[in-house]
Enzyme design. Structure first.
Site, PDB file in Angstrom:
ATOM      1  N   ASN A  80       4.593   4.457 -11.487  1.00  0.00           N
ATOM      2  CA  ASN A  80       3.433   4.244 -12.115  1.00  0.00           C
ATOM      3  C   ASN A  80       2.179   4.484 -11.469  1.00  0.00           C
ATOM      4  O   ASN A  80       0.883   4.775 -11.968  1.00  0.00           O
ATOM      5  CB  ASN A  80       3.381   3.314 -13.122  1.00  0.00           C
ATOM      6  CG  ASN A  80       2.125   3.012 -13.693  1.00  0.00           C
ATOM      7  OD1 ASN A  80       1.789   3.990 -14.865  1.00  0.00           O
ATOM      8  ND2 ASN A  80       1.550   1.936 -13.562  1.00  0.00           N
ATOM      9  N   TYR A 111      -6.641  15.102  -9.221  1.00  0.00           N
ATOM     10  CA  TYR A 111      -5.694  14.274  -9.958  1.00  0.00           C
ATOM     11  C   TYR A 111      -4.793  15.143 -10.847  1.00  0.00           C
ATOM     12  O   TYR A 111      -3.702  14.892 -10.735  1.00  0.00           O
ATOM     13  CB  TYR A 111      -6.615  13.429 -10.844  1.00  0.00           C
ATOM     14  CG  TYR A 111      -5.976  12.748 -11.868  1.00  0.00           C
ATOM     15  CD1 TYR A 111      -5.252  11.650 -11.825  1.00  0.00           C
ATOM     16  CD2 TYR A 111      -5.877  13.321 -13.195  1.00  0.00           C
ATOM     17  CE1 TYR A 111      -4.396  10.828 -12.570  1.00  0.00           C
ATOM     18  CE2 TYR A 111      -5.119  12.387 -14.116  1.00  0.00           C
ATOM     19  CZ  TYR A 111      -4.221  11.160 -13.965  1.00  0.00           C
ATOM     20  OH  TYR A 111      -3.592  10.454 -14.825  1.00  0.00           O
ATOM     21  N   LYS A 152      -0.711  15.367 -10.483  1.00  0.00           N
ATOM     22  CA  LYS A 152       0.092  15.160 -11.448  1.00  0.00           C
ATOM     23  C   LYS A 152       0.968  16.340 -11.723  1.00  0.00           C
ATOM     24  O   LYS A 152       2.137  16.170 -12.344  1.00  0.00           O
ATOM     25  CB  LYS A 152      -0.636  14.496 -12.776  1.00  0.00           C
ATOM     26  CG  LYS A 152      -1.288  13.332 -12.728  1.00  0.00           C
ATOM     27  CD  LYS A 152      -0.362  12.273 -12.516  1.00  0.00           C
ATOM     28  CE  LYS A 152      -0.793  10.810 -12.243  1.00  0.00           C
ATOM     29  NZ  LYS A 152      -0.031   9.772 -12.345  1.00  0.00           N
ATOM     30  N   ASP A 195       0.995  -1.083   0.020  1.00  0.00           N
ATOM     31  CA  ASP A 195      -0.048  -0.134   0.054  1.00  0.00           C
ATOM     32  C   ASP A 195       0.990   1.256   0.126  1.00  0.00           C
ATOM     33  O   ASP A 195       1.498   1.619   1.171  1.00  0.00           O
ATOM     34  CB  ASP A 195      -0.892  -0.135   1.366  1.00  0.00           C
ATOM     35  CG  ASP A 195      -1.703   1.242   1.320  1.00  0.00           C
ATOM     36  OD1 ASP A 195      -1.654   2.061   0.535  1.00  0.00           O
ATOM     37  OD2 ASP A 195      -2.642   1.261   2.375  1.00  0.00           O
TER      38      ASP A 195
END
Length: 255
Positions: free
Chosen positions: A93, A159, A163, A65
């Site tokens: 990733n 998100y 990023k 995790d």
């Protein structure tokens, strides 16, 4: 294949998902021994590992995790132990992409995305660099970011922000780890095909195909190719760079 990564030992996080599976497969095809990390998608990662071994390659599946900093460190340590004390490439990733409109988003939802997408990158990179800096030749770290780092989509604020931070972390890490022979870069994919996407989001896929000069969705192996390049000797003087893999959609007008 050309054996670009012959002799390397690579850890790919989030290798149970579509992009991660594609990256792991391409690394193995180019000669690397691959550790496939997953959190819950053990079967999917295991199938890729089995195919790698059936083709004569080396592969191992490890669970962790990555929202737990100690788990990140254990994962990197176990990967290096499997590699005989070496870890030459890390591909960060692992990530999540939930949707939630920003005005009603609770802080818990924000933190869940940031911890998975960004804090795990920090912790895994730090742990991997501790190994790479003490081995001959250093190593490479590649973060999988997104074109949403610069072109956000509705309901993706958490998100997109994560990023964007991943891209900047790669540049900052390239600056601070370069003296140890460690290169750090990022790859920013556009829309990548996954099973059922066309059925679940037909209008979005059509809009993407119209907007993309190359006229199609990306494939997981397209992202894998970019990661292979950045981990290979062909990129030995490339660090702090973001490689956009989006079929040219970013070249189009935004209006």
């Amino acid at each position: 294949m050309s054996g670009l990564l012959e002799g390397q030992v690579a850890l790919v996080t989030g290798a149970g998902g579509g992009i991660g599976r594609g990256i792991a497969a391409r690394f193995a095809e180019e000669g690397a021994g691959v550790v496939l990390h997953c959190r819950t998608a053990v079967e999917a990662a295991g199938r890729v590992a089995s195919r790698i071994r059936d083709s004569g390659g080396r592969a191992l599946v490890l669970r962790a995790d990555l929202t737990d900093e100690d788990a990140c460190r254990r994962l990197v340590t176990e990967a290096a132990e499997w590699g005989g004390g070496r870890l030459t490439a890390l591909v960060n990733n692992a990530g999540v992409q939930p949707t939630r409109e920003l005005p009603g988003m609770p802080a818990a939802d924000w933190r869940a995305v940031v911890d998975t997408n960004l804090t795990s990158v920090f912790a895994c990179t730090q742990a991997a660099a501790g190994i790479m800096r003490s081995q001959a030749g250093g190593g490479s770290v590649t973060h999988v970011a997104s074109i949403e780092a610069t072109r956000p989509a509705p309901a993706h604020a958490h998100y997109a922000a994560s990023k964007a931070a991943v891209r900047m972390h790669a540049r900052a890490a390239a600056l601070e780890y370069g003296g140890f022979g460690i290169r750090v870069n990022s790859v920013s994919p556009g829309l990548i095909h996954r099973e059922g996407l066309e059925e679940a989001w037909p209008e979005g896929v059509r809009r993407w195909e119209r907007a993309t000069p190359l006229g199609r969705l990306g494939r997981a192996e397209n992202v894998g190719d970019a990661c292979v390049f950045l981990a290979s000797g062909l990129a030995s003087w490339i660090s702090g760079h973001d490689l956009v893999v989006d079929g040219g959609v970013s070249a189009g007008p935004g209006w």
